[in-house]
Design a protein around this motif. Structure first.
Motif, PDB file in Angstrom:
ATOM      1  N   GLU A  24     103.399  25.082 -47.024  1.00  0.00           N
ATOM      2  CA  GLU A  24     104.485  24.117 -47.167  1.00  0.00           C
ATOM      3  C   GLU A  24     105.089  23.659 -45.845  1.00  0.00           C
ATOM      4  O   GLU A  24     105.638  22.555 -45.786  1.00  0.00           O
ATOM      5  CB  GLU A  24     105.581  24.694 -48.059  1.00  0.00           C
ATOM      6  N   ALA A  25     105.017  24.490 -44.803  1.00  0.00           N
ATOM      7  CA  ALA A  25     105.680  24.135 -43.547  1.00  0.00           C
ATOM      8  C   ALA A  25     104.741  24.175 -42.342  1.00  0.00           C
ATOM      9  O   ALA A  25     105.148  23.828 -41.239  1.00  0.00           O
ATOM     10  CB  ALA A  25     106.874  25.062 -43.300  1.00  0.00           C
TER      11      ALA A  25
ATOM     12  N   HIS B 209     110.850  28.687 -49.136  1.00  0.00           N
ATOM     13  CA  HIS B 209     110.825  30.072 -48.674  1.00  0.00           C
ATOM     14  C   HIS B 209     111.761  30.934 -49.524  1.00  0.00           C
ATOM     15  O   HIS B 209     111.378  32.017 -49.985  1.00  0.00           O
ATOM     16  CB  HIS B 209     111.222  30.151 -47.201  1.00  0.00           C
TER      17      HIS B 209
ATOM     18  N   ALA C 136     111.869  23.623 -44.864  1.00  0.00           N
ATOM     19  CA  ALA C 136     111.092  24.796 -45.266  1.00  0.00           C
ATOM     20  C   ALA C 136     111.906  25.806 -46.066  1.00  0.00           C
ATOM     21  O   ALA C 136     111.347  26.546 -46.882  1.00  0.00           O
ATOM     22  CB  ALA C 136     110.514  25.487 -44.030  1.00  0.00           C
TER      23      ALA C 136
ATOM     24  N   TYR D  83     109.054  30.917 -38.787  1.00  0.00           N
ATOM     25  CA  TYR D  83     110.183  30.563 -39.639  1.00  0.00           C
ATOM     26  C   TYR D  83     111.361  31.489 -39.343  1.00  0.00           C
ATOM     27  O   TYR D  83     112.504  31.037 -39.224  1.00  0.00           O
ATOM     28  CB  TYR D  83     109.785  30.666 -41.119  1.00  0.00           C
TER      29      TYR D  83
ATOM     30  N   HIS E  10     105.221  33.098 -41.130  1.00  0.00           N
ATOM     31  CA  HIS E  10     106.536  33.664 -41.444  1.00  0.00           C
ATOM     32  C   HIS E  10     107.325  34.001 -40.183  1.00  0.00           C
ATOM     33  O   HIS E  10     108.539  33.777 -40.114  1.00  0.00           O
ATOM     34  CB  HIS E  10     106.342  34.900 -42.336  1.00  0.00           C
TER      35      HIS E  10
ATOM     36  N   LEU F 255     104.599  35.465 -48.386  1.00  0.00           N
ATOM     37  CA  LEU F 255     105.545  34.664 -47.602  1.00  0.00           C
ATOM     38  C   LEU F 255     104.806  33.845 -46.549  1.00  0.00           C
ATOM     39  O   LEU F 255     105.107  32.661 -46.335  1.00  0.00           O
ATOM     40  CB  LEU F 255     106.586  35.561 -46.944  1.00  0.00           C
ATOM     41  N   ASP F 256     103.839  34.470 -45.891  1.00  0.00           N
ATOM     42  CA  ASP F 256     103.070  33.784 -44.859  1.00  0.00           C
ATOM     43  C   ASP F 256     102.275  32.621 -45.451  1.00  0.00           C
ATOM     44  O   ASP F 256     102.282  31.514 -44.903  1.00  0.00           O
ATOM     45  CB  ASP F 256     102.136  34.787 -44.180  1.00  0.00           C
TER      46      ASP F 256
ATOM     47  N   GLN G  38     102.827  30.941 -48.261  1.00  0.00           N
ATOM     48  CA  GLN G  38     103.734  29.888 -48.720  1.00  0.00           C
ATOM     49  C   GLN G  38     104.222  29.038 -47.551  1.00  0.00           C
ATOM     50  O   GLN G  38     104.209  27.811 -47.613  1.00  0.00           O
ATOM     51  CB  GLN G  38     104.917  30.511 -49.476  1.00  0.00           C
ATOM     52  N   LEU G  39     104.628  29.676 -46.477  1.00  0.00           N
ATOM     53  CA  LEU G  39     105.132  28.933 -45.322  1.00  0.00           C
ATOM     54  C   LEU G  39     104.016  28.157 -44.622  1.00  0.00           C
ATOM     55  O   LEU G  39     104.242  27.042 -44.146  1.00  0.00           O
ATOM     56  CB  LEU G  39     105.851  29.871 -44.349  1.00  0.00           C
ATOM     57  N   GLN G  40     102.823  28.710 -44.554  1.00  0.00           N
ATOM     58  CA  GLN G  40     101.699  27.977 -43.956  1.00  0.00           C
ATOM     59  C   GLN G  40     101.406  26.719 -44.777  1.00  0.00           C
ATOM     60  O   GLN G  40     101.212  25.644 -44.218  1.00  0.00           O
ATOM     61  CB  GLN G  40     100.446  28.858 -43.893  1.00  0.00           C
TER      62      GLN G  40
END
Length: 171
Positions: A35-36, A117, A113, A43, A40, A28-29, A31-33
């Protein structure tokens, strides 16, 4: 006092939980780093604020909702504030308290985001579970969280993360 060692079944379940929780948080971390541009936790702060009336919460209530220390929340909100995604204001009813508000820019970032996510959560977790297992997962972790928070017969501990005293005071 005699140590109550885990049974082999308990030990396997415990190790499986540890492995899965670490791998899930890492996925999760990342992916968010990617893409966004945010971890996490950041977010989750934005998402939690977006779900409240007026997109705002007292900092202490936000720390409790996220199950994190007040100092960790202060650090994260300060960073989000610098990026223009959150703003803080003093609480009118309690001069010691402060409120965190999700800004319009923060809402826009969250909306961009969220699809990635949600897809990562679905791919990494829910696609591997049956509908029955989803219900069991909720029941299991609701029970564990409740016991750790003192829900039910046990009083809540003053050592819960959002209640711990630190050099940074929030109310």
């Amino acid at each position: 006092m005699t140590t109550r060692w885990l049974t082999p079944d308990e030990q396997r379940a415990w190790r499986a939980y540890i492995a899965a929780s670490h791998l899930l948080e890492d996925a999760l971390d990342r992916q968010l780093q990617q893409e966004a541009g945010m971890p996490h936790l950041y977010y989750t702060i934005l998402a939690t604020l977006s779900e409240t009336d007026h997109r705002c919460l007292r900092m202490t209530d936000l720390a409790e909702a996220l199950k994190i220390t007040r100092s960790r929340l202060t650090y994260a909100v300060t960073r989000l504030e610098k990026d223009g995604l959150v703003r803080r204001e003093g609480c009118r009813m309690d001069k010691r308290g402060s409120l965190a508000f999700l800004t319009d820019e923060g809402m826009e970032v969250l909306e961009r985001a969220a699809p990635g996510h949600v897809e990562m959560v679905r791919t990494a977790l829910f696609e591997h579970l049956t509908p029955e297992q989803v219900g069991q997962l909720e029941e299991i972790f609701t029970g564990v969280a409740g016991a750790l928070q003192g829900d039910g017969d046990q009083p809540a501990s003053d050592d819960l993360p959002w209640r711990r005293r630190s050099s940074t005071q929030l109310t």
